[in-house]
Scaffold this motif. Structure first.
Motif, PDB file in Angstrom:
ATOM      1  N   LEU A  69       0.824  -1.203   0.000  1.00  0.00           N
ATOM      2  CA  LEU A  69       0.000   0.000   0.000  1.00  0.00           C
ATOM      3  C   LEU A  69       0.861   1.256   0.000  1.00  0.00           C
ATOM      4  CD1 LEU A  69      -2.739   1.469   0.328  1.00  0.00           C
ATOM      5  CD2 LEU A  69      -2.448   1.187   2.813  1.00  0.00           C
ATOM      6  N   VAL A  70       1.832   1.316   0.880  1.00  0.00           N
ATOM      7  CA  VAL A  70       2.707   2.490   0.959  1.00  0.00           C
ATOM      8  C   VAL A  70       3.457   2.694  -0.347  1.00  0.00           C
ATOM      9  CG1 VAL A  70       4.745   3.454   2.086  1.00  0.00           C
ATOM     10  CG2 VAL A  70       2.956   2.390   3.467  1.00  0.00           C
ATOM     11  N   THR A  71       3.976   1.612  -0.900  1.00  0.00           N
ATOM     12  CA  THR A  71       4.743   1.710  -2.141  1.00  0.00           C
ATOM     13  C   THR A  71       3.892   2.241  -3.285  1.00  0.00           C
ATOM     14  OG1 THR A  71       6.109  -0.177  -1.460  1.00  0.00           O
ATOM     15  CG2 THR A  71       6.147   0.428  -3.787  1.00  0.00           C
ATOM     16  N   VAL A  72       2.708   1.671  -3.453  1.00  0.00           N
ATOM     17  CA  VAL A  72       1.841   2.047  -4.568  1.00  0.00           C
ATOM     18  C   VAL A  72       1.332   3.472  -4.424  1.00  0.00           C
ATOM     19  CG1 VAL A  72      -0.394   1.575  -5.643  1.00  0.00           C
ATOM     20  CG2 VAL A  72       1.173  -0.307  -5.157  1.00  0.00           C
ATOM     21  N   THR A  73       0.919   3.852  -3.222  1.00  0.00           N
ATOM     22  CA  THR A  73       0.363   5.199  -3.045  1.00  0.00           C
ATOM     23  C   THR A  73       1.435   6.281  -3.132  1.00  0.00           C
ATOM     24  OG1 THR A  73       0.461   4.897  -0.636  1.00  0.00           O
ATOM     25  CG2 THR A  73      -1.637   4.447  -1.713  1.00  0.00           C
ATOM     26  N   VAL A  74       2.611   6.022  -2.584  1.00  0.00           N
ATOM     27  CA  VAL A  74       3.701   6.992  -2.703  1.00  0.00           C
ATOM     28  C   VAL A  74       4.104   7.144  -4.160  1.00  0.00           C
ATOM     29  CG1 VAL A  74       6.127   7.428  -2.156  1.00  0.00           C
ATOM     30  CG2 VAL A  74       4.562   6.694  -0.345  1.00  0.00           C
TER      31      VAL A  74
END
Length: 430
Positions: A370-375
């Motif tokens: 989630l963090v990777t995709v949203t960032v």
């Protein structure tokens, strides 16, 4: 007839039909956003949706699909499948590659449509076309490759995102937030002391119909992601989808009655959509009761997220980030908590949610993904608009925004009257 041939034919029909249902969601986006914005900007919303479909499909055909589903390079990007050519043997399905492309094309069009609402009423049409190319050809396909493609690094770690709470909605929502921040609020949205001013929607019945069309299309969105007409989980997926949407809407009705003393129609519309977004990752892997909990949590979180953005003077006319970014994040993490052993293991993932004795492993992978995709979505969108601004203005002129983009940019009002002819002609001729 060979049973495998029959199954392949049924699967092809199923995937084509559900792809068409997802494409119909563009009509939902168009009506929803046209109803939420002011009357003078309704045509501009429709034009952006046509850009999403027309340019999105072409760009995804020429190179977006290749970057997303081509032969893997270091778990980061695909390198075959340009114009549906080259080596695609690693995509082993009962349907043809063309059928698979059609279904995935409907997804990519939905992603860019999330952003269109966040920049409504003030983005330059030329800039929007250029960003559509960037999103459908590069930003979304790269993130999708990480999670869904054979060899993608997040998928290899075991991330579960059945129909795209993270890849589509988390990414689209974070991109919408970056775009809204980059372009700035609409004229008059905030007073000098930062207090938000209400910009009334032009047509809530129209927006409601748009939401109902999106709700209908979501059954294709989620159930169609089985890619098989004979998959026994289709019914379960449809039920969890329905319950989450209902819980999001019901929760918003009750919560806004308590918070505002009146049930807020735009919030209720977005609450139902928030529930749909939240269940998209885990619709095949969580129970019916869990779907209700996810939908309810997403509905309440959407209200607070909307208020938070306004407190920070970020103008998102349709609530794109609150609905898609926030609810997509909740839904992605919920899989790490609520995935049922018999469902997730049956899908070949071999994981159970934390509350079902699976430990922290799946939740950790979900959080990392989630963090990777949203960032990625936020940062690259910001950079894309920065580059675009070097070639064309990202925002319309003050006069164009005040008169409305329908006449100012496209030269035609959404709802014309007899005396409009002279005025439109005058504006076109300067």
């Amino acid at each position: 007839m060979d049973i495998s041939v029959l199954a392949s034919g049924l699967d092809t029909i199923w995937v084509v039909l559900t792809a068409a249902m997802i494409l119909l969601m563009e009509g939902g986006f168009a009506l929803l956003e046209a109803g939420f914005v002011r009357q003078k900007n309704a045509v501009s919303i429709i034009m952006k949706v046509f850009v999403d479909i027309a340019f999105g499909a072409l760009v995804f055909f020429f190179f977006g699909f290749a970057f997303m589903y081509g032969t893997d390079v270091s778990g980061l990007i695909g390198a075959s499948g340009f114009m549906m050519g080259g080596d695609l043997t690693h995509i082993q399905l009962s349907i043809s590659h063309n059928t698979y492309w059609l279904f995935q094309c409907a997804f990519v069009i939905a992603v860019i449509s999330i952003v269109s609402g966040a920049v409504a009423e003030r983005i330059n049409f030329h800039a929007y076309i250029l960003f559509t190319v960037a999103m459908t050809g590069f930003i979304y396909p790269i993130a999708g490759h990480w999670v869904w493609s054979t060899g993608g690094w997040l998928g290899s770690l075991g991330m579960i995102d059945f129909a795209g709470s993270a890849v589509i909605h988390g990414l689209g929502g974070s991109a919408a937030l970056a775009a809204a921040m980059f372009i700035g609020p609409r004229i008059g949205k905030f007073s000098e002391n930062g207090t938000p001013n209400i910009v009334p929607p032009s047509n809530l019945p129209l927006a409601s119909v748009g939401a109902f069309i999106l709700w209908f299309g979501w059954f294709g969105f989620n159930s169609g992601s089985t890619l098989s007409a004979t998959n026994s989980s289709i019914g379960h997926i449809a039920v969890t989808t329905m319950l989450a949407a209902a819980a999001g809407g019901a929760t918003c009705i009750l919560f806004t009655m308590f918070r505002y003393r009146k049930s807020d129609p735009p919030m209720v519309i977005n609450g139902s959509l928030a529930g749909l977004v939240g269940i998209t990752a885990g619709c095949a892997f969580v129970s019916e009761l869990a779907a209700i909990v996810i939908g309810a949590v997403c509905g309440i979180a959407m209200v607070f997220a909307t208020e938070f953005l306004e407190s920070k003077k970020i103008d998102d006319p349709v609530g794109a980030f609150a609905v898609h970014g926030v609810s997509g994040s909740i839904g992605t993490l919920a899989v790490g908590l609520l995935a049922m052993p018999e469902l997730s293991e049956g899908a070949g993932k071999g994981y159970s949610g934390l509350l079902y004795g699976g430990g922290w492993s799946l939740l950790g992978v979900q959080a990392l993904g989630l963090v990777t995709v949203t960032v990625w979505g936020f940062v690259v969108t910001w950079l894309a608009f920065k580059v675009i601004s070097l070639f064309v203005p990202v925002r319309v002129t003050r006069d164009e925004e005040l008169v409305g983009l329908d006449v100012g940019i496209h030269g035609v009002p959404a709802y014309s009257q007899e005396n409009d002819f002279i005025e439109v002609t005058r504006l076109k001729n300067g």
